[in-house]
Design a protein around this motif. Structure first.
Motif, PDB file in Angstrom:
ATOM      1  N   THR A  23     -11.784  49.668  -8.487  1.00  0.00           N
ATOM      2  CA  THR A  23     -13.139  50.088  -8.121  1.00  0.00           C
ATOM      3  C   THR A  23     -13.146  50.732  -6.736  1.00  0.00           C
ATOM      4  OG1 THR A  23     -14.072  48.326  -9.500  1.00  0.00           O
ATOM      5  CG2 THR A  23     -15.514  49.281  -7.834  1.00  0.00           C
ATOM      6  N   LEU A  24     -12.400  50.120  -5.797  1.00  0.00           N
ATOM      7  CA  LEU A  24     -12.315  50.705  -4.454  1.00  0.00           C
ATOM      8  C   LEU A  24     -11.653  52.081  -4.501  1.00  0.00           C
ATOM      9  CD1 LEU A  24     -11.243  47.559  -2.367  1.00  0.00           C
ATOM     10  CD2 LEU A  24     -13.482  48.694  -2.370  1.00  0.00           C
ATOM     11  N   ARG A  25     -10.579  52.174  -5.274  1.00  0.00           N
ATOM     12  CA  ARG A  25      -9.917  53.483  -5.414  1.00  0.00           C
ATOM     13  C   ARG A  25     -10.882  54.499  -6.035  1.00  0.00           C
ATOM     14  NH1 ARG A  25      -4.096  52.942  -4.955  1.00  0.00           N
ATOM     15  NH2 ARG A  25      -3.604  50.730  -4.782  1.00  0.00           N
ATOM     16  N   ALA A  28     -12.907  55.924  -3.375  1.00  0.00           N
ATOM     17  CA  ALA A  28     -12.085  56.800  -2.532  1.00  0.00           C
ATOM     18  C   ALA A  28     -11.826  58.153  -3.188  1.00  0.00           C
ATOM     19  CB  ALA A  28     -10.755  56.114  -2.216  1.00  0.00           C
ATOM     20  N   GLN A  29     -11.799  58.165  -4.533  1.00  0.00           N
ATOM     21  CA  GLN A  29     -11.498  59.411  -5.252  1.00  0.00           C
ATOM     22  C   GLN A  29     -12.624  60.435  -5.149  1.00  0.00           C
ATOM     23  OE1 GLN A  29      -8.874  60.648  -6.399  1.00  0.00           O
ATOM     24  NE2 GLN A  29      -7.470  59.057  -7.098  1.00  0.00           N
ATOM     25  N   VAL A  30     -13.807  60.015  -4.674  1.00  0.00           N
ATOM     26  CA  VAL A  30     -14.864  61.010  -4.441  1.00  0.00           C
ATOM     27  C   VAL A  30     -14.334  62.100  -3.516  1.00  0.00           C
ATOM     28  CG1 VAL A  30     -17.120  61.384  -3.375  1.00  0.00           C
ATOM     29  CG2 VAL A  30     -16.767  59.405  -4.857  1.00  0.00           C
ATOM     30  N   ALA A  69     -18.352  52.338 -14.422  1.00  0.00           N
ATOM     31  CA  ALA A  69     -17.451  53.407 -14.861  1.00  0.00           C
ATOM     32  C   ALA A  69     -16.014  52.894 -14.931  1.00  0.00           C
ATOM     33  CB  ALA A  69     -17.559  54.600 -13.913  1.00  0.00           C
ATOM     34  N   THR A  70     -15.614  52.113 -13.947  1.00  0.00           N
ATOM     35  CA  THR A  70     -14.265  51.544 -13.950  1.00  0.00           C
ATOM     36  C   THR A  70     -14.077  50.630 -15.149  1.00  0.00           C
ATOM     37  OG1 THR A  70     -14.209  51.663 -11.535  1.00  0.00           O
ATOM     38  CG2 THR A  70     -12.602  50.204 -12.593  1.00  0.00           C
ATOM     39  N   PHE A  71     -15.108  49.803 -15.413  1.00  0.00           N
ATOM     40  CA  PHE A  71     -15.031  48.894 -16.568  1.00  0.00           C
ATOM     41  C   PHE A  71     -14.941  49.685 -17.877  1.00  0.00           C
ATOM     42  CE2 PHE A  71     -17.058  46.394 -19.928  1.00  0.00           C
ATOM     43  CZ  PHE A  71     -16.241  45.268 -19.909  1.00  0.00           C
ATOM     44  N   GLY A  85      -8.132  55.174 -10.056  1.00  0.00           N
ATOM     45  CA  GLY A  85      -9.566  55.258  -9.769  1.00  0.00           C
ATOM     46  C   GLY A  85     -10.225  56.518 -10.304  1.00  0.00           C
ATOM     47  N   LEU A  86      -9.488  57.267 -11.152  1.00  0.00           N
ATOM     48  CA  LEU A  86     -10.006  58.571 -11.588  1.00  0.00           C
ATOM     49  C   LEU A  86     -11.140  58.473 -12.613  1.00  0.00           C
ATOM     50  CD1 LEU A  86      -6.680  60.572 -11.644  1.00  0.00           C
ATOM     51  CD2 LEU A  86      -8.628  60.908 -10.116  1.00  0.00           C
ATOM     52  N   TYR A  87     -11.400  57.284 -13.164  1.00  0.00           N
ATOM     53  CA  TYR A  87     -12.564  57.141 -14.040  1.00  0.00           C
ATOM     54  C   TYR A  87     -13.771  56.575 -13.290  1.00  0.00           C
ATOM     55  CZ  TYR A  87      -9.545  58.292 -17.906  1.00  0.00           C
ATOM     56  OH  TYR A  87      -8.692  58.966 -18.742  1.00  0.00           O
ATOM     57  N   GLY A  88     -13.569  56.248 -12.004  1.00  0.00           N
ATOM     58  CA  GLY A  88     -14.632  55.576 -11.283  1.00  0.00           C
ATOM     59  C   GLY A  88     -15.505  56.452 -10.392  1.00  0.00           C
TER      60      GLY A  88
END
Lengths: 326, 326, 326
Positions: A23-25, A28-30, A69-71, A85-88
């Motif tokens: 979730t944190l990643r 960060a991916q934003v 989104a991560t879930f 983290g690319l789906y989050g």
């Protein structure tokens, strides 16, 4: 980076910690970083900005959106993208954007959940389409889902508009006679340009974002800052509205274009620098153009100017750059 | 054609002459011709038209745009396309279109330069995307870059609108009672339809353009003239506004569709003729439709009706045509 | 199904009967069925609905459009798709839609013929583009051709608008204070949602459509009915305008999404059911969003919400579904 590898080891061994890590990643991916510490600093920035603007729902929305989104992404086969983290990140931005422009009613929280789930589906869809040309989905899933919700809010009484722009026909902005550079707040504007990626204007928030970038990639932080400054310069020369320039509204897409073209998808070099420069300048034009196009339907551009300009410059990347990272 | 091959030999041996040769071919490619003499006649036509309309900046803009785009293309690997002028024609049209609708200030000249550079990037981007379906970029790069600049001009005080249409909501055009064919200037309209490809209305200019086509391909000249005439007939039967018909505004996209479908991407045959006929008729509908769509944002269609109609008819080309040139 | 195989044998032996068979299948393909009896029941439904609304031209238009499109498709190489009616259904809808919103003048009948021919070309074009991602064209060819004609009708005096929405800027719909569920006609609305796929509101017509689906696929009929009901529930909770909900205008795209995701492109399973559920709910949002986007240009959404939502959910299908039919 010992702490980082230690954390990775701990996170891998525990399903809850792993979920928090991803979730944190996602947050960060934003800004294209695969780093949980960056994500933590980004979330801190969002909380600072959201509470400063009196919109706590934005802060909680960002956490909820990224987590949902991560879930959702857990159920997919592409484990590697999920861990990065690319789906989050699109869910994160959905959770930030909806309560920024719409009233935080129970229906809106359901919309954030639905929007975050759908953002994952849009991510797979766009990634699938774009892999033919080896280009990333960027923040297009966030923009498309959020635009849909904003546009739908005009048709649905259960979604209450608070700060969406009133639909109107574009008017030609007449040049002011005063000195070009009078009334431009260079430093604040540059900082606001960075924090407006998450839709708020805050110097402290912006410093936290730059710190988050720096712990993951110094080049990314440098390109973010310089991209914002350059965009403000271009918008000033083109004589955009001063309040928009000073609030960073001509810079936030340019910030992302600068990081993407300058540091994420290319290794810094002179050729890359010139290409990024042209890309950032053109992003400012696309920002102005999208402001005009969207005026009659009353929605903000979000980061679409970045998405369009970066796709435009990334597809030809391999034809233009001598050696290039994929 | 001895003179032509002699010129080619001379041009190949000298870097300056080569650049001039490719720039001329770039201008000729606006109507799909790979021929420096055609380009020379086209430039002559643009100068005639531009000075007749009191807009010399349009003439100089066309030269500047083609030259900048050609120069930008030098840095690419795809040498063959460059030599054929395929990186130049969109810059030519950017240089024509910007000073036609915006005031020729120093900022506008910078916009022509930037727009021409970006037109090359858009060309590579679109060509890369479309090669999956073996279809050319046509004038889409020109339209997209110029639309961006026009739309941005509403947001930027430094870009002064002169003749862009005022943004307004579409109104239903009510049919006039008089005889359908009253007040239609068939011959002038047909000529204007050809010269409006370069955004001006001039019989002499149009004759120069036809001459330029004829020296390279007689079929292209025939399809251009007949395409323009047919489009005016269709627009008349559909009862479009007379002033628009007479100025060739329903014909210029049809001219390009006719050349593209009839002579550039197919060998003339009965089947091709019928296909082109349907394509030209449909282009007139797309022209009307785009006029309506763009009304609220105050920009002209440029050659987008041609691009959309031709892409639509070119993608299925191989499924429809028995033997077909690629 | 003995009668069916007997009919197939007869139809194969006679060129006229074969043409009728394929035309019927073309009508059935509007709801994804490859079955001449379904087509017959669908045509019956259209006649019932059209005459009930006092628009006989709609009924004859549907027959003309399907026949012309089917006839155009004869000339293509792809015999298998032709026999399944896949070149006919968009023409059917063009023939229904044009006389629903425009006056049935001689020019309009020519437009139906042209539109049906072009719908075949658009079908090949889109199928060619989408086969890279193994997704069907759905009703996109119908929507694009009909939108073009509707938009063009604003520019052409020879095409007379009867019931197209007047172009206007979107207004925020304010929530009503009464009980959420007051004034919703659940059963009629659900039936109308099904018949509005063919642009009319009729319970008898809707029952004929359901019967047509059931003779070909019971699952399709179930998903159609439940999709319509669910869409009305979602639109009610979101507080859309009651008259629109009750006329099935938030449901017809959802009906098609439900059939497509639930029964045509997937085998029913729990995972598919949840995916379809999300798809149907999101279709209602896309319907609201497109209503807003199209307001300034005065055209109806037609089935575009279904097309966009279904493409969005079908492209990732193979990444999301464990076993999946292609």
């Amino acid at each position: 980076m010992q702490a980082a590898s230690k954390w990775s080891k701990i996170a891998d061994g525990n399903v809850v910690l792993e979920f928090i890590d991803v979730t944190l990643r996602g947050c960060a991916q934003v800004m294209f970083q695969n780093n949980p510490l960056t994500g933590l600093l980004f979330f801190a920035a969002i909380f600072v900005g959201a509470f400063a603007e009196g919109l706590p729902a934005v802060a909680f929305g960002s956490v909820l959106g990224t987590a949902v989104a991560t879930f959702t992404g857990i159920h997919l086969k592409d484990r590697k993208s999920w861990k990065a983290g690319l789906y989050g990140y699109n869910g994160c931005l959905v959770g930030v954007a909806l309560p920024t422009f719409l009233e935080a009613t129970p229906i809106l929280w359901l919309c954030i959940i639905l929007g975050s789930v759908v953002s994952v589906i849009v991510t797979i869809c766009i990634a699938d389409i774009l892999k033919t040309w080896k280009v990333a989905a960027l923040t297009a899933p966030f923009v498309l889902v959020t635009w849909t919700m904003f546009l739908a809010s005009y048709a649905f009484g259960g979604m209450n508009i608070t700060t969406l722009p009133v639909p109107n026909l574009p008017h030609d902005l007449i040049a002011h006679n005063s000195n070009l550079f009078d009334g431009i707040h260079w430093l604040d504007g540059t900082f606001y340009g960075i924090s407006e990626v998450f839709l708020f204007s805050s110097v402290i928030g912006s410093v936290l974002l730059l710190a988050g970038l720096a712990v993951s990639s110094l080049w990314a932080a440098v390109f973010a800052f310089c991209g914002s400054l350059l965009a403000i310069l271009v918008a000033t020369v083109l004589q955009a509205e001063h309040s928009n320039i000073n609030n960073g509204l001509y810079a936030f897409s340019a910030v992302l274009t600068a990081i993407a073209l300058g540091s994420t998808f290319n290794k810094p070099s002179w050729r890359v620098l010139i290409y990024t420069l042209i890309g950032v300048i053109f992003t400012v034009f696309v920002q102005g153009a999208l402001n005009t196009v969207l005026a009659p339907v009353g929605i903000p551009t979000l980061t679409m100017p970045f998405v369009l300009a970066s796709w435009l410059f990334l597809v030809p990347n391999k034809d233009v750059m001598p050696a290039h990272r994929q």
